[in-house]
Design an enzyme around this catalytic site. Sequence first.
Site, mmCIF file in Angstrom:
data_model
loop_
_atom_site.group_PDB
_atom_site.id
_atom_site.type_symbol
_atom_site.label_atom_id
_atom_site.label_comp_id
_atom_site.label_asym_id
_atom_site.label_seq_id
_atom_site.Cartn_x
_atom_site.Cartn_y
_atom_site.Cartn_z
ATOM 1 N N ASN A 1 -13.191 6.802 5.691
ATOM 2 C CA ASN A 1 -13.356 5.797 6.744
ATOM 3 C C ASN A 1 -12.342 5.910 7.879
ATOM 4 O OD1 ASN A 1 -15.686 4.601 5.735
ATOM 5 N ND2 ASN A 1 -14.514 3.318 4.331
ATOM 6 N N PHE B 1 -4.540 -0.376 9.794
ATOM 7 C CA PHE B 1 -5.224 -0.202 8.525
ATOM 8 C C PHE B 1 -6.203 0.958 8.661
ATOM 9 C CE2 PHE B 1 -3.436 -4.360 7.899
ATOM 10 C CZ PHE B 1 -3.023 -4.310 6.576
ATOM 11 N N HIS C 1 -4.474 6.189 -0.997
ATOM 12 C CA HIS C 1 -4.993 6.155 0.375
ATOM 13 C C HIS C 1 -3.897 6.446 1.404
ATOM 14 C CE1 HIS C 1 -8.856 5.628 2.049
ATOM 15 N NE2 HIS C 1 -8.855 4.345 2.314
ATOM 16 N N TYR D 1 0.803 -1.227 0.000
ATOM 17 C CA TYR D 1 0.000 0.000 0.000
ATOM 18 C C TYR D 1 0.836 1.277 0.000
ATOM 19 C CZ TYR D 1 -3.590 -3.321 1.403
ATOM 20 O OH TYR D 1 -4.445 -4.387 1.451
ATOM 21 N N ASN E 1 -9.317 1.808 8.048
ATOM 22 C CA ASN E 1 -10.674 1.809 8.606
ATOM 23 C C ASN E 1 -10.730 1.620 10.120
ATOM 24 O OD1 ASN E 1 -11.264 2.035 5.922
ATOM 25 N ND2 ASN E 1 -12.384 0.112 5.763
#
EC number: 3.1.1.29
Length: 188
Positions: free
Chosen positions: A114, A66, A20, A15, A68
Amino acid sequence: MTKMIVGLGNPGDKYEKTKHNMGFMALDLLAKELNVDFKEEKPFMSLVASTFVNGEKLFLVKPLTFMNESGRAVAPLLKYYNIDEADLTVMHDDLDSPVGRVRLRQKGSSGGQNGIKSVITHVGSQTFNRVKIGIGRPKHGMTVVNHVLSGFDNEDKEIAQDGIFKAVDAMKFYLENGDFQKTMNKFN
């Protein structure tokens, strides 16, 4: 007074360069400019760096939960270090702004982000500062999930990097003067 700046993102190489992870990227640059290194704080599920700026303690935090679940890391850190949510700033990606555009806000809803939603839930307040770094909307036919978990194409890469630089400049200005409203007036 102690301040905390949190960069939101997802941990792991997979990631690292995704849209994000704009919060992580901006916080990494800020840490580099402040000459501090992150170390893992397992009880807080975070990478944490600390320093003093103008005589005030500053924590830089990258949750490892992460996106969320970011609030699960942020809320315990605020409580442990006795930091008021008004002294919390969260840097994150923003779908609703064009690539590279930086917007600062003092409070408000999650706007569908989120990670911010999780911070609001776990901290129990919307009254913390945000630095939103634009990633733009998905191109036609692409889902939001695929968009935020993809990297920037060549035409947007430099614009996104400029947004990261601007976000870091805003945070350095804020740390120098301690006034988020003044920082908003200068950088919005």
